[in-house]
Design an enzyme around this catalytic site. Structure first.
Site, PDB file in Angstrom:
ATOM      1  N   ASP A 178       5.919  27.222 -20.591  1.00 37.65           N
ATOM      2  CA  ASP A 178       5.514  28.466 -20.222  1.00 37.65           C
ATOM      3  C   ASP A 178       6.146  29.527 -21.471  1.00 37.65           C
ATOM      4  OD1 ASP A 178       4.244  30.794 -19.392  1.00 37.65           O
ATOM      5  OD2 ASP A 178       4.390  29.847 -17.399  1.00 37.65           O
ATOM      6  N   ASP A 232      11.584  16.563 -12.237  1.00 33.94           N
ATOM      7  CA  ASP A 232      10.580  16.188 -13.361  1.00 33.94           C
ATOM      8  C   ASP A 232       9.466  17.271 -13.398  1.00 33.94           C
ATOM      9  OD1 ASP A 232       9.566  15.099 -15.569  1.00 33.94           O
ATOM     10  OD2 ASP A 232       8.816  13.192 -14.424  1.00 33.94           O
TER      11      ASP A 232
HETATM   12  O1  C5P Z   1       4.889   3.697 -12.648  1.00 37.52           O
HETATM   13  P1  C5P Z   1       6.086   4.023 -12.026  1.00 37.52           P
HETATM   14  O2  C5P Z   1       5.749   4.298 -10.424  1.00 37.52           O
HETATM   15  O3  C5P Z   1       7.308   3.381 -11.970  1.00 37.52           O
HETATM   16  O4  C5P Z   1       6.281   5.621 -12.352  1.00 37.52           O
HETATM   17  C1  C5P Z   1       7.568   6.222 -11.987  1.00 37.52           C
HETATM   18  C2  C5P Z   1       7.597   7.620 -12.741  1.00 37.52           C
HETATM   19  O5  C5P Z   1       7.702   7.522 -14.040  1.00 37.52           O
HETATM   20  C3  C5P Z   1       6.489   8.416 -12.237  1.00 37.52           C
HETATM   21  O6  C5P Z   1       6.897   9.624 -11.552  1.00 37.52           O
HETATM   22  C4  C5P Z   1       5.846   8.891 -13.520  1.00 37.52           C
HETATM   23  O7  C5P Z   1       5.546  10.471 -13.473  1.00 37.52           O
HETATM   24  C5  C5P Z   1       6.724   8.346 -14.459  1.00 37.52           C
HETATM   25  N1  C5P Z   1       6.013   7.811 -15.680  1.00 37.52           N
HETATM   26  C6  C5P Z   1       5.989   8.446 -16.744  1.00 37.52           C
HETATM   27  N2  C5P Z   1       5.385   7.688 -17.993  1.00 37.52           N
HETATM   28  C7  C5P Z   1       4.793   6.463 -17.794  1.00 37.52           C
HETATM   29  C8  C5P Z   1       4.604   6.008 -16.387  1.00 37.52           C
HETATM   30  C9  C5P Z   1       5.476   6.596 -15.369  1.00 37.52           C
HETATM   31  O8  C5P Z   1       6.384   9.273 -17.201  1.00 37.52           O
HETATM   32  N3  C5P Z   1       3.999   6.069 -18.634  1.00 37.52           N
END
Ligand code: C5P
Length: 235
Positions: free
Chosen positions: A65, A60
């Protein structure tokens, strides 16, 4: 057909903690997300280590770019056996990513709109629309640009699924089981809600990584996803 939709986010500051969690989870989890923090700490050597252990990796890094740079970076990732890679949902970037992937089995997922954005912030950035309109536009563009799927909020998953049709891969973070605290997340859904809305995979981070018994927490989340399974076919 995939029967386990859980991707555990390895959001750790060092590789030892990440390795320890993967070992503790054992065969309970076979799909892990490596994001910017762990990537900055441990890089591709740890990603390759996971792949060697037979784990599926969601890298992720939300590439963004100029086209040539994206194409070459995606070509590198495509050689490693990583399964999912995120790309910003901007047309030139997505097309370059597709070129870079070539014939590799790597799946490219477009980021629709970061869930931390709201209408006010979009206005500040110059977008004359609200979040859900932009999510819809990005989802249509991603499909037209040949992306394999999208990352979106579980609250947008049903609308996104309508746009993409059944074959796209929809991955939703922002998922919390009924028993867990919401933490700093505002737009959250339960695992069952996310799956019923059309998500193929849910990303779970702290709820599992900070649990006293991570494997037991995964089992609990998996049990909850079953309630949402009836209408969904995994990719
Ligand atoms: O909140 P949590 O620890 O479960 O988040 C897990 C992953 O999901 C994180 O790596 C974060 O980058 C991603 N995330 C996201 N959007 C959100 C919350 C978390 O992309 N609103």
């Amino acid at each position: 057909m995939n029967t386990n939709p859980i991707i555990v986010a390895l959001d750790f500051e060092n590789v030892e903690e990440a390795r320890a969690l993967v070992a503790r989870l054992g065969s309970e989890v076979d799909f892990y997300k490596v994001g910017m923090e762990l990537y900055a700490a441990a890089g591709m050597p740890f990603v390759r280590e996971l792949v060697r252990e037979g784990k599926q990796v969601f890298l992720d890094l939300k590439f963004y770019d100029i086209g040539e740079t994206v194409k070459r970076a995606v070509a590198q990732v495509a050689r490693t056996g990583v399964r999912f890679l995120t790309i910003h949902g901007s047309n030139a970037v997505m097309r370059a990513a597709q070129e870079g992937r070539g014939g590799a089995p790597l799946k490219l997922l477009a980021v629709t709109v970061l869930t931390s954005y709201d209408r006010e912030y979009l206005t500040y950035l110059g977008y004359p629309c609200g979040v859900s309109e932009l999510v819809g536009l990005r989802a249509r563009n991603a499909m037209a640009a040949g992306m394999d799927g999208l990352v979106c909020s579980p609250l947008d998953a049903a609308a996104v699924r309508k746009i993409t049709g059944p074959d796209a891969i929809i991955v939703t973070p922002g998922v919390r089981s009924r028993s867990a605290s919401k933490g700093d997340q505002k737009r959250v859904a339960t695992p069952a809600e996310a799956i019923a809305a059309g998500a193929n995979y849910i990303v779970i981070g702290r709820e599992v990584t900070r649990a006293s018994d991570p494997a037991e927490q995964v089992a609990r989340v998996l049990e909850e996803t079953k309630a949402g399974l009836t209408s969904t076919v995994f990719n």
